[in-house]
Write a protein that holds these residues in place. Structure first.
Motif, PDB file in Angstrom:
ATOM      1  N   PHE A 184      39.750  57.889  57.097  1.00  0.00           N
ATOM      2  CA  PHE A 184      39.723  57.129  58.353  1.00  0.00           C
ATOM      3  C   PHE A 184      38.433  56.303  58.447  1.00  0.00           C
ATOM      4  O   PHE A 184      38.447  55.106  58.729  1.00  0.00           O
ATOM      5  N   ASP A 185      37.288  56.951  58.143  1.00  0.00           N
ATOM      6  CA  ASP A 185      36.010  56.234  58.261  1.00  0.00           C
ATOM      7  C   ASP A 185      35.971  55.025  57.346  1.00  0.00           C
ATOM      8  O   ASP A 185      35.546  53.935  57.743  1.00  0.00           O
ATOM      9  N   HIS A 186      36.406  55.189  56.090  1.00  0.00           N
ATOM     10  CA  HIS A 186      36.308  54.069  55.154  1.00  0.00           C
ATOM     11  C   HIS A 186      37.247  52.939  55.540  1.00  0.00           C
ATOM     12  O   HIS A 186      36.871  51.779  55.486  1.00  0.00           O
ATOM     13  N   PHE A 187      38.474  53.300  55.901  1.00  0.00           N
ATOM     14  CA  PHE A 187      39.441  52.226  56.171  1.00  0.00           C
ATOM     15  C   PHE A 187      39.223  51.592  57.547  1.00  0.00           C
ATOM     16  O   PHE A 187      39.823  50.573  57.836  1.00  0.00           O
ATOM     17  N   SER A 188      38.384  52.224  58.402  1.00  0.00           N
ATOM     18  CA  SER A 188      38.088  51.558  59.686  1.00  0.00           C
ATOM     19  C   SER A 188      36.877  50.648  59.521  1.00  0.00           C
ATOM     20  O   SER A 188      36.468  49.984  60.458  1.00  0.00           O
ATOM     21  N   ASP A 189      36.282  50.653  58.317  1.00  0.00           N
ATOM     22  CA  ASP A 189      35.053  49.885  58.108  1.00  0.00           C
ATOM     23  C   ASP A 189      35.391  48.484  57.591  1.00  0.00           C
ATOM     24  O   ASP A 189      35.884  48.353  56.474  1.00  0.00           O
ATOM     25  N   PRO A 190      35.141  47.434  58.398  1.00  0.00           N
ATOM     26  CA  PRO A 190      35.549  46.077  57.988  1.00  0.00           C
ATOM     27  C   PRO A 190      34.955  45.663  56.645  1.00  0.00           C
ATOM     28  O   PRO A 190      35.621  45.028  55.835  1.00  0.00           O
ATOM     29  N   VAL A 191      33.718  46.080  56.368  1.00  0.00           N
ATOM     30  CA  VAL A 191      33.087  45.683  55.096  1.00  0.00           C
ATOM     31  C   VAL A 191      33.874  46.266  53.922  1.00  0.00           C
ATOM     32  O   VAL A 191      34.200  45.593  52.939  1.00  0.00           O
ATOM     33  N   PHE A 192      34.191  47.566  54.052  1.00  0.00           N
ATOM     34  CA  PHE A 192      34.949  48.241  52.987  1.00  0.00           C
ATOM     35  C   PHE A 192      36.294  47.538  52.787  1.00  0.00           C
ATOM     36  O   PHE A 192      36.699  47.229  51.669  1.00  0.00           O
ATOM     37  N   ILE A 193      36.982  47.271  53.891  1.00  0.00           N
ATOM     38  CA  ILE A 193      38.310  46.643  53.798  1.00  0.00           C
ATOM     39  C   ILE A 193      38.197  45.252  53.173  1.00  0.00           C
ATOM     40  O   ILE A 193      38.999  44.882  52.307  1.00  0.00           O
ATOM     41  N   ASN A 194      37.179  44.468  53.585  1.00  0.00           N
ATOM     42  CA  ASN A 194      37.031  43.131  52.995  1.00  0.00           C
ATOM     43  C   ASN A 194      36.944  43.221  51.481  1.00  0.00           C
ATOM     44  O   ASN A 194      37.643  42.513  50.748  1.00  0.00           O
ATOM     45  N   GLN A 195      36.060  44.109  51.043  1.00  0.00           N
ATOM     46  CA  GLN A 195      35.843  44.254  49.603  1.00  0.00           C
ATOM     47  C   GLN A 195      37.150  44.708  48.921  1.00  0.00           C
ATOM     48  O   GLN A 195      37.543  44.198  47.876  1.00  0.00           O
ATOM     49  N   PHE A 196      37.819  45.678  49.558  1.00  0.00           N
ATOM     50  CA  PHE A 196      39.029  46.266  48.994  1.00  0.00           C
ATOM     51  C   PHE A 196      40.120  45.201  48.824  1.00  0.00           C
ATOM     52  O   PHE A 196      40.702  45.028  47.755  1.00  0.00           O
ATOM     53  N   ILE A 197      40.365  44.438  49.893  1.00  0.00           N
ATOM     54  CA  ILE A 197      41.402  43.403  49.822  1.00  0.00           C
ATOM     55  C   ILE A 197      41.000  42.337  48.805  1.00  0.00           C
ATOM     56  O   ILE A 197      41.828  41.826  48.044  1.00  0.00           O
ATOM     57  N   GLU A 198      39.692  42.047  48.754  1.00  0.00           N
ATOM     58  CA  GLU A 198      39.188  41.076  47.771  1.00  0.00           C
ATOM     59  C   GLU A 198      39.595  41.501  46.363  1.00  0.00           C
ATOM     60  O   GLU A 198      40.154  40.733  45.589  1.00  0.00           O
ATOM     61  N   PHE A 199      39.336  42.795  46.045  1.00  0.00           N
ATOM     62  CA  PHE A 199      39.691  43.295  44.710  1.00  0.00           C
ATOM     63  C   PHE A 199      41.203  43.263  44.499  1.00  0.00           C
ATOM     64  O   PHE A 199      41.693  42.920  43.433  1.00  0.00           O
ATOM     65  N   LEU A 200      41.959  43.649  45.537  1.00  0.00           N
ATOM     66  CA  LEU A 200      43.419  43.719  45.367  1.00  0.00           C
ATOM     67  C   LEU A 200      44.015  42.341  45.140  1.00  0.00           C
ATOM     68  O   LEU A 200      45.071  42.210  44.536  1.00  0.00           O
ATOM     69  N   SER A 201      43.365  41.304  45.674  1.00  0.00           N
ATOM     70  CA  SER A 201      44.004  39.997  45.504  1.00  0.00           C
ATOM     71  C   SER A 201      43.418  39.249  44.311  1.00  0.00           C
ATOM     72  O   SER A 201      43.538  38.047  44.212  1.00  0.00           O
ATOM     73  N   LEU A 202      42.776  39.989  43.390  1.00  0.00           N
ATOM     74  CA  LEU A 202      42.334  39.361  42.134  1.00  0.00           C
ATOM     75  C   LEU A 202      43.487  39.371  41.145  1.00  0.00           C
ATOM     76  O   LEU A 202      44.369  40.213  41.197  1.00  0.00           O
ATOM     77  N   GLU A 203      43.389  38.461  40.200  1.00  0.00           N
ATOM     78  CA  GLU A 203      44.415  38.405  39.169  1.00  0.00           C
ATOM     79  C   GLU A 203      44.053  39.411  38.080  1.00  0.00           C
ATOM     80  O   GLU A 203      42.898  39.519  37.703  1.00  0.00           O
ATOM     81  N   ASP A 204      45.034  40.132  37.585  1.00  0.00           N
ATOM     82  CA  ASP A 204      44.726  41.117  36.542  1.00  0.00           C
ATOM     83  C   ASP A 204      44.968  40.463  35.182  1.00  0.00           C
ATOM     84  O   ASP A 204      44.046  40.092  34.482  1.00  0.00           O
ATOM     85  N   ARG A 205      46.240  40.305  34.796  1.00  0.00           N
ATOM     86  CA  ARG A 205      46.521  39.560  33.567  1.00  0.00           C
ATOM     87  C   ARG A 205      47.410  38.404  33.975  1.00  0.00           C
ATOM     88  O   ARG A 205      48.509  38.607  34.464  1.00  0.00           O
ATOM     89  N   LYS A 206      46.971  37.211  33.704  1.00  0.00           N
ATOM     90  CA  LYS A 206      47.670  36.043  34.238  1.00  0.00           C
ATOM     91  C   LYS A 206      49.131  36.034  33.800  1.00  0.00           C
ATOM     92  O   LYS A 206      49.443  36.196  32.634  1.00  0.00           O
ATOM     93  N   GLY A 207      50.016  35.853  34.780  1.00  0.00           N
ATOM     94  CA  GLY A 207      51.436  35.725  34.440  1.00  0.00           C
ATOM     95  C   GLY A 207      52.132  37.021  34.111  1.00  0.00           C
ATOM     96  O   GLY A 207      53.333  37.070  33.938  1.00  0.00           O
ATOM     97  N   LYS A 208      51.356  38.133  33.989  1.00  0.00           N
ATOM     98  CA  LYS A 208      52.012  39.388  33.618  1.00  0.00           C
ATOM     99  C   LYS A 208      52.098  40.343  34.798  1.00  0.00           C
ATOM    100  O   LYS A 208      52.693  41.396  34.709  1.00  0.00           O
ATOM    101  N   ASP A 209      51.380  40.029  35.892  1.00  0.00           N
ATOM    102  CA  ASP A 209      51.321  40.998  36.986  1.00  0.00           C
ATOM    103  C   ASP A 209      52.652  41.100  37.710  1.00  0.00           C
ATOM    104  O   ASP A 209      53.368  40.130  37.852  1.00  0.00           O
ATOM    105  N   LYS A 210      52.932  42.309  38.168  1.00  0.00           N
ATOM    106  CA  LYS A 210      54.135  42.486  38.979  1.00  0.00           C
ATOM    107  C   LYS A 210      53.753  43.266  40.232  1.00  0.00           C
ATOM    108  O   LYS A 210      52.671  43.831  40.310  1.00  0.00           O
ATOM    109  N   PHE A 211      54.679  43.295  41.184  1.00  0.00           N
ATOM    110  CA  PHE A 211      54.530  44.109  42.393  1.00  0.00           C
ATOM    111  C   PHE A 211      54.179  45.538  41.967  1.00  0.00           C
ATOM    112  O   PHE A 211      54.864  46.112  41.140  1.00  0.00           O
TER     113      PHE A 211
END
Length: 1774
Positions: free
Chosen positions: A1241-1268
């Motif tokens: 709860f503490d981590h996910f209520s922290d805007p800084v943590f969430i910003n960083q987390f979403i930032e990482f999640l919306s990075l490209e892993d292997r171009k053209g190979k990523d799936k849901f």
């Protein structure tokens, strides 16, 4: 025998191993086995009652399985039943760890294996515990446990209970269907006695067989049904009437072989992946044979007739393996059935009624129907093994039908030199039928007369230049010689008068045996001469034997010794003389040729030791002494060739009975003393071999002869005629084995040798070790070699190593003592030396024994009728097995020292030394009980970073010790908390060691392998080791029932209480160890200096420690949550999975309550099974008029989340979630949360943590190979499920930002969040859900308008995932939004297609519960079917498939409320009228971009047709039943369009039409659909377009073949097809006529039509049609191009004849010569007739060229003259 045995034992054994009774010490075994059995019963019973799963239960169940390996099922019936019950209870303990369960399940399966030993009265097991176990584990690794052994012992009420349990899962659109049917396959009992059938298969047979009959498109569960029917048929032969189903069964079997037919056939991929399992098909077919109607055999002959030509060696494809398997398994299965009917002892299993037993006539028909394909398959590309096995089994049943044709192929093959493949193939088939051939019998008395000609002709096969030919020849000769005594019986012709004709012939032939043996030896000598080292290698190459040479050596020596064993003394003496001369007049090098010659000499001395030793020993000793007279020889580095050769010869010749060597002992000892200390390594090694062999032969127990008749062949011919014994099996009860058991004299000789030779060496080595004496390295090596060979030879005479047992390695309340076995020696052997080498040798001997047994066994009569040599071999293996089976040994202090020394050597400097030592170490680890725990700390010492003196070599050695070899123990991963808590942190910490360097690739690779192995092999270690009371009751029973009684008392109250206490303590300790291990790993991770590789390893270990029965400690939760924002991608991935797992652990349970469906909808439940849309499941449907849009409606609505409930029938109790107020509180405050929840709860209520987390999640892993990513979805689902909407406000701005950004990685990220949200809001209150959708709908609209080619698949997955297993009424906001207007043209055709894709994903998950939405969608799409764009058309086609998927034609299913295909087709046909009425060619319509306004009807119709084609193609692979009647109405149109030629430049319309026809023609037809199809085809055949008429023929070919037996069972249909083809033979268009001929020839070839006199007469009459005379034409007049009707008719006749000729490409039937003559008369007719005749003749020549010599016989001389004229091209120069 039996009686006395049961008296000594005190019980009647269930079934013991007979070979034990033939051992030389058999009289001791009963006492021994009783002693062991009583220990097992006592200790196992105690262990269970004292609640000690480990080590007690595990140790003693292992002992029980060893006991069964040694003595078979040598216990009383009561014990047998109790053992099974106890293990059944243990296996089904709910929290048992998987690895224990696997071990126990293997033992249980083994106990249940021989089902004839226990009847249903003796044993009854409940089925539910097993089902629950299976259900729990099915989704993990243990699916292959062989659980299908069980369905035999369930109570009679089980069938009904199972049906009630699994019927509700039968929803064909859902994955649960697969589960239900596979449970039926595994569990339904099929062995009930006939009087209980009404409680058995009669409850389900009609229902399931009708289901099977009505499914047309091979869904994945169909295979399970076939397996179930096969088992049912096999268990109940004669009690089920299969006749009405037989044509359908065979049609489906033929389809399942996936054979290619016609030219342009497309294979539907799922036909390949879901094809039937051949072994079950074979079982089914062989169970259907016989019986009064004989229908099966007729169909089977039809099946083989129709596929025979596929077996011809010139055909090859991926289908071939299946055909070969069918061929090989079917005869074996029929033989098994015959054995069961005629030879097997009757058991409790239902006997086959006499009316359905196989008659002699049945067997003959069966063998005849198989012969042709088998003979073709002999030369197949996949090798001849399958055919050889088939022939072996067929020859058992009908030798007179099988062997002659094989002989016909073998004799020519032995003559030719140019076709080696033909030779190897025929020989391996002859080996298969050898036994049937040699033993003759009433059916095939002339068999044995072929034996000598075959042997003599095979001799040239011993050919040094062709390795495979050489090996098969050796095998061939050895096989035949094993079966036949090589004795010259020709004198019997004059002495005996009672011989039959065949016997006289055999006697006179046997005079050639001596000749055969001598010629064989000459061949071998030639082979040896050509394989000496000088001949085969350059100087520089290796001197060792190559792999091929060693195989030839093995083949040669075993064949030669078989020949000598089997020949009479006279022939032996001649052979001995010959070998002796060859060996003593030449000098061979000792590496290759020398080994072969020495082997031959050894063979002679093994057979008749006295005669052979008399020649060899004095000769060799003299030669050696003469050379060694002069002293300096002994010190030469390179020894004299002659000395080496004689030494080698001597060392091999002495491998005989000890007592035969004794007379020469003084000479041999003198030679040993002379040669053991030679300087030359090769020399003293040979001397050591000599020593080893002398010791072995005087110290071991072994049989001394392997002759095929006890006592050999040394009586005079007048008393005993050997030819009577040709092919005779050994008699198990009078084997009369001659054993060599060491005498006092031999033992004392062995001890004398050890005193003279071993003692001095040991003293030298001891002085050297203490530093009192200097020795060079070579001397030390020599000494060690001598010691090693002494131990190898006489190890069994040495006393065991002394030492104290090491206490306290494990705590147990049960004795873990070892049981001892007697192996004929007074001393036990110590296993460290032996286990390795012997175990390996033993395994390979066991393998080869099984191979030989297989190639020569008689499965028909069974009862161990093997050849005597094989039986002796098996007894010997039993003796060896006993020697090796000291599995665990007590671990004593001396062993402890040895192990530590081994560890020192394993971590020494030289890598070769290390690896040898490690192998010995691994073997030892497997030998001594519990010694691993003693060794682990010592290994980890080398990895300890505080230990600075470690070298890199030691470091590597220690890592290898942890890794283990591929078969043995892996120290790093022992299944035990104590070990893992040491090794895992040790591995991670070693990253800080000074010896560790990541620069060395070998070390990096080692760590990778270690981590990889741990991840692969780690199975969750149990934390809960409790044993339920049910087990204890059975265990107590075991201790007080039946003989032998255990000496141990039943545990007292105090002991039991102590046991329970200990068990609770153990559970607590496990939890503590678990937490400690996690703590240690986290400590290591907090060290800043740890290299990244080790950080990854540690995190990997942590991820393995997530479990469902124990929550992760808060510190670890904290670590993983923080790691979500780690720099490394790998760490983030692991953390996402881990946090998703933690969410599952801390999920709060929701309360569920049962409801009654019938009360909800006030409809009475139906008594019989009716599936589909019924009044009582109406309320589950999505109905837009009463959706829960308000708080009250929502609360009133009963949500059923699982889509399949209620479709087929209701479960006995339907369980749904209780109302909101009874569920756990939502939206907790932070104070109310647990510690783990607070961290998240503490981590996910922290805007800084969430910003960083979403930032990482919306990075490209292997171009053209990523799936849901499902992992991320699970993480978000868990967040929203456990914390409600707490994090929604923080995430909302991110979601809005991501949705607007069209980058694929951003879109993917938001899709994962949204699907997690929708699934996670399952238990939210109405107000929250409503607010959620107000937020989501706009977001989804934006997302769908921004959709791109990269992201549409992710959005599809997102919506499909969100809708999975959810009540559609809960998601009405989503569906209404998606249905708004999927195809509106905004954003272009692509966006339209994507929206449809997304919508389809959601609807497909809802299956049958959204019929209203499907209707709305169809209504909406219909006007849009004339779409211009291809991608939208394809998408619409796919959506239509899903819309109509629910309209199925399955038994007892009501018509669906979803859209019906028939109504749709009617409306479509109306719009397609403009195309069906006109006759002109239909051209593809090309799109003009700027077209405005209405186009004419015809263009619209063409566009519509394109979409309809896409729909037909898409539905071919997906739906369950094909709507044949509707498709037929479209057929005429498709025939018009489909092109004839194979050309890819065609436009989309024509290509699709062609694909469509190909798929439709392969469809499975019901019997009642056949007339409809034929009527349609007949109409089209009258069409004016010749393309259509041509295509009818190609369609017909595929359709008939793929529904062959269904067609053949309908006489009218066959006649109609025939009439149609013959009519098209007289078509005015040449191409159509030729295609009709091809079709006709295909039908004749697969025996669908037969060449009967009326048909032949019809063609001959057509051929005689007179052609009009050529009119003289004036020059320049228009040439008459249209052929006259007469010419067409004449051509039709010729084509008909040509079709008949081409229909049998591989043989010449009786009618063929005449037809060829008729044809040749037309060679000079006008074109196109002449062309047809030429083509036919050249094809005939091509296909019959290979076997022309045989085919020639069918023609008369005059016919041959004509033919040769026709086939040989005329000479142009004449």
């Amino acid at each position: 025998m039996k009686k006395t045995q049961s008296e000594t034992l005190g019980f009647v054994p269930q079934k013991d191993i007979v070979y034990n009774k033939l051992l030389p010490y058999a009289d001791r075994l009963d006492d021994e086995s009783n002693d062991i059995l009583s220990k097992i019963k006592g200790n196992l019973g105690r262990a269970v009652q004292l609640r000690e799963l480990w080590p007690g239960v595990l140790f003693w169940t292992r002992k029980l399985s060893t006991y069964m390996r040694l003595y078979g099922r040598k216990f009383s019936k009561e014990d047998h039943v109790l053992f099974i019950k106890l293990l059944y209870e243990l296996v089904t303990i709910p929290k048992l760890e998987i690895s224990m369960m696997q071990g126990l399940a293997r033992l249980l399966i083994n106990l249940l294996k021989k089902r004839e030993l226990l009847s249903r009265e003796d044993l009854e097991l409940p089925w539910r515990p097993l089902y629950e176990l299976h259900d729990r584990i099915l989704f993990s690794k243990t699916e292959h446990l062989g659980l299908n052994w069980f369905p035999k012992y369930f109570p009679e009420s089980a069938t009904q209970e199972m049906l009630d349990e699994w019927r509700p899962l039968l929803c064909p659109f859902d994955v649960t269907m697969q589960r239900a049917i596979s449970y039926f396959e595994l569990f339904l009992p099929t062995t009930l006695p006939p009087e209980l059938h009404h409680n058995g298969f009669k409850l389900w047979f009609d229902e399931l067989i009708n289901l099977w009959m009505s499914v047309q498109n091979l869904p994945s569960w169909e295979v399970h049904l076939v397996n179930l029917f096969a088992r049912l048929a096999n268990d109940n032969i004669g009690y089920i009437d299969w006749d009405p189903y037989i044509p359908k069964i065979f049609t489906r079997i033929l389809r399942s072989l996936n054979l290619p037919v016609g030219t342009s056939q497309m294979i539907v991929p799922r036909y390949l992946t879901n094809a039937y399992d051949i072994s079950h098909v074979v079982l089914w077919v062989s169970s259907l044979l016989g019986g009064p109607s004989k229908q099966t055999q007729a169909q089977l002959s039809g099946l083989f007739n129709s596929i025979t030509s596929f077996f011809h060696p010139s055909n090859h494809g991926r289908w071939l393996m299946k055909l070969m398997k069918l061929l090989q398994r079917l005869p074996a299965s029929v033989v098994r059935r015959l054995h069961r009917e005629r030879y097997r002892k009757p058991t409790w299993l239902t006997p086959i009624p006499d009316s359905h037993k196989l008659t002699e006539e049945d067997i003959t028909d069966f063998v005849e129907s198989m012969m042709q394909p088998v003979l073709l398959a002999m030369f197949s590309k996949t090798g001849s093994l399958d055919a050889a096995q088939a022939l072996q089994n067929l020859a058992l049943m009908r030798p007179e039908l099988v062997i002659p044709p094989v002989l016909e192929k073998t004799y020519p093959a032995l003559e030719t030199l140019t076709e080696p493949h033909q030779l190897t193939a025929t020989l391996s088939c002859m080996i298969g039928v050898a036994r049937s051939l040699v033993s003759g019998g009433q059916r095939f008395p002339e068999g044995p007369t072929h034996m000598l000609p075959l042997l003599m002709r095979a001799l040239p096969g011993v050919d040094p230049n062709d390795f495979s030919k050489c090996m098969i020849t050796f095998q061939f000769i050895a096989t035949f010689v094993t079966l036949v005594p090589l004795v010259d019986c020709s004198s019997a012709l004059h002495e005996r008068t009672d011989l039959t004709e065949v016997e006289r012939e055999m006697c006179s032939a046997s005079a050639e045996f001596e000749d055969f043996v001598l010629q064989f030896m000459d061949r071998c000598f030639a082979l040896i001469d050509s394989s000496t080292l000088e001949q085969t290698r350059e100087e520089t190459e290796t001197e060792k034997m190559t792999h091929l040479e060693s195989l030839v050596e093995l083949g040669l020596s075993s064949t030669f010794s078989t020949i000598l064993t089997q020949c009479s003394l006279d022939i032996f003496k001649v052979a001995l003389e010959k070998v002796f001369n060859f060996a003593t007049t030449n000098i061979f090098e000792t590496r290759v040729a020398g080994r072969m010659v020495a082997d031959m000499c050894r063979a002679t001395s093994k057979c008749h030791p006295a005669e052979s030793l008399k020649m060899f020993v004095p000769h060799c000793c003299n030669a050696i002494n003469q050379i060694a007279v002069n002293e300096e020889v002994l010190n030469e580095e390179e020894l004299d060739k002659e000395l080496l050769w004689n030494l080698q010869l001597l060392s091999e010749v002495t491998r005989v009975d000890g007592d035969k060597v004794l007379p020469y002992r003084s000479q041999l000892v003198q030679i040993l003393q002379l040669t053991l200390h030679l300087k030359c390594k090769q020399g003293y090694t040979l001397a050591c071999n000599l020593l080893h062999h002398i010791l072995r032969s005087s110290a071991l127990i072994y049989p001394t002869e392997y002759c095929s008749v006890p006592g050999g062949f040394h009586q005079p011919v007048s008393d005993y005629l050997p030819i009577k014994d040709w092919g005779r099996p050994g008699d198990l009860w009078n084997l009369d084995i001659r054993w060599h058991v060491p005498s006092v004299e031999e033992t004392s000789f062995a001890f004398y040798l050890l005193d003279v030779i071993l003692q001095p060496e040991l003293q030298r080595l001891q002085r050297f070790a203490q530093g009192e004496q200097d020795m060079s390295r070579d001397d030390v090596l020599q000494s060690l070699t001598i010691v090693q060979h002494c131990l190898l030879g006489a190890g069994c005479l040495m006393p065991p190593l002394k030492g104290e047992p090491i206490p306290e390695l494990v705590h147990s309340m049960v004795s873990l003592e070892e049981t001892t076995l007697y192996t004929g020696m007074e001393y036990g052997t110590d296993l460290l030396h032996f286990k390795g080498s012997h175990k390996h040798e033993f395994d390979s001997r066991w393998k080869s024994f099984n191979l030989v047994k297989k190639s020569m066994e008689n499965r028909l009569h069974g009862r161990k009728q093997h050849i005597r040599a094989l039986l002796i071999d098996r007894v010997m293996l039993q003796h060896e097995l006993r020697k090796l089976t000291v599995e665990g040994c007590q671990y004593r202090s001396i062993h402890q020292e040895l192990m530590r020394d081994l560890l020192r050597v394993s971590t020494s400097t030289y890598s070769q030394v290390r690896s040898r030592a490690q192998n010995v170490l691994f073997t030892a680890l497997g030998t001594y009980n519990f010694c691993c725990r003693d060794l682990i700390p010592h290994v980890l010492e080398f990895l300890n970073p505080d230990n600075s003196s470690v070298t890199q070599q030691q470091f590597k050695g220690a890592l290898y010790c942890l890794l283990g070899n591929h078969s043995g123990v892996c120290l790093a991963n022992l299944h035990d908390w104590e070990c893992i808590t040491l090794t895992w942190p040790g591995i991670v910490r070693s990253g800080l060691s000074s010896a560790m360097s990541l620069e060395k690739p070998s070390i990096v690779r080692l760590f990778d392998d270690l981590a990889d192995k741990i991840h692969r092999q780690y199975e969750t270690i149990g934390i809960d080791f409790s044993i339920p009371d049910g087990c204890c009751a059975v265990a107590k029973q075991l201790m007080i029932t039946g003989n032998p009684f255990p000496e141990h008392p039943v545990p007292s109250e105090e002991e039991t209480a102590e046991g329970v206490k200990r068990q609770e303590l153990k559970n607590a300790e496990s939890v503590e160890k678990y937490n400690q291990l996690i703590g240690d790993l986290l400590d290591s991770l907090s060290n800043r200096n740890l290299p990244w590789k080790f950080e990854h390893i540690a995190i990997g270990f942590l991820s393995l420690l997530l479990r469902d029965d124990q929550q992760l400690p808060p510190a670890a939760v904290m670590f993983f949550v923080k790691s979500l924002n780690h720099d490394s991608l790998y760490v983030r991935k692991v953390a996402i999975s881990a946090v998703a797992g933690v969410m599952k652990q801390i999920k709060r349970p929701h309360k569920k309550i049962p409801i009654s469906p019938s009360e909800l909808c006030e409809v009475k439940e139906q008594s019989s099974v009716v599936a589909g849309d019924r009044p009582d499941n109406q309320w589950l449907q999505y109905d837009s008029s009463c959706l829960p849009r308000t708080q009250q409606d929502w609360n009133r609505c009963v949500f059923v989340e699982k889509t399949h409930w209620g479709y087929y029938c209701w479960p006995r109790k339907v369980i749904v979630y209780a109302p909101l107020e009874e569920q756990p509180k939502q939206n907790l405050t932070r104070e109310e949360m647990t510690e783990r929840e607070q961290i998240i709860f503490d981590h996910f209520s922290d805007p800084v943590f969430i910003n960083q987390f979403i930032e990482f999640l919306s990075l490209e892993d292997r171009k053209g190979k990523d799936k849901f990513s499902p992992r991320r979805f699970c993480l978000f689902k868990g967040l929203f499920r456990n914390f409600n909407d707490a994090f929604l406000p923080i995430l909302r701005p991110h979601m809005e930002r991501l949705v607007a950004d069209s980058h694929e990685s951003k879109q993917r990220c938001v899709a994962e969040i949204i699907s997690g949200l929708i699934r996670g809001c399952k238990h939210w209150s109405f107000s929250k859900v409503e607010r959620l959708w107000e937020l989501l709908c706009p977001l989804l609209r934006i997302a769908l308008s921004n959709i791109t080619i990269e992201t549409y698949a992710d959005w599809g997955t997102c919506i499909a995932t969100a809708c999975e297993s959810r009540d559609p009424r809960k998601l009405h906001w989503l569906f209404e939004m998606l249905m708004e207007s999927p195809v509106n043209g905004e954003g272009g055709s692509f966006v339209d297609a994507c929206r449809l894709y997304v919508l389809q994903g959601g609807l497909a998950q809802q299956e049958w519960r959204v019929s209203e939405l499907l209707h709305r969608l169809l209504k909406y799409l219909e006007p849009k079917l004339t779409q211009v764009y291809k991608n939208v058309r394809e998408r619409i086609g796919s959506v239509l498939t899903y819309i109509f998927m629910i309209d199925v034609n399955l038994p007892c299913t009501l018509p669906t409320t979803s859209p019906h295909i028939s109504d749709f087709t009617e409306r479509i046909l109306e719009q397609l009228k403009p195309l069906t009425e006109g006759d002109e060619e239909i051209q593809n319509h090309v799109v003009e971009e700027n077209e405005v306004g209405e186009q004419d009807e015809r263009t619209q119709a063409i566009k519509l047709l394109k979409t309809v084609l896409k729909w037909l193609i898409a539905s071919a692979g997906r739906s369950f039943s094909t709507a044949v009647s509707e498709q037929l109405q479209l057929l005429p149109l498709l025939f018009k369009i489909a092109p004839v030629e194979n050309d890819d430049s065609y436009d989309e319309l024509k290509r699709d039409a062609k694909t469509c026809l190909s798929l439709m023609s392969q469809g499975l037809l019901y019997t009642e659909q056949i007339p409809m199809v034929l009527i349609t085809l007949q109409e089209i055949a009258g069409s004016s377009s010749w393309h259509a008429r041509y295509t009818v023929l190609t369609y017909l070919q595929i359709m008939v073949f793929y529904n062959l037996f269904t067609f053949m069972s309908d006489k009218k249909a066959v006649n109609d097809v025939r009439a149609l083809v013959i009519r098209l033979l007289e078509d005015e268009q040449l191409e159509v006529r030729e295609m009709a001929a091809t079709t006709l020839s295909g039908f004749l070839q697969c025996n669908f039509l037969s060449m009967d006199p009326p048909m032949q007469a019809h063609f001959e009459a057509l051929c005689k049609t007179r052609l009009p005379k050529k009119r003289k034409r004036e020059l320049g007049s228009v040439v008459d191009t249209i052929p006259s009707a007469d010419l067409v008719r004449r051509h039709a006749g010729v084509l008909g004849l040509s079709a008949c000729i081409l229909s049998s490409p591989y043989d010449v039937p009786t009618w063929m010569p005449q037809l060829l003559m008729d044809l040749s008369a037309h060679l000079n007719d006008t074109q196109p007739i002449e062309m047809t005749v030429k083509k036919t003749l050249s094809n005939f020549r091509r296909t019959h060229h290979d076997n022309w010599q045989q085919h020639k016989q069918q023609f008369t001389d005059d016919q041959l003259l004509v033919l040769t004229d026709l086939l040989v091209s005329p000479c142009y120069y004449a």
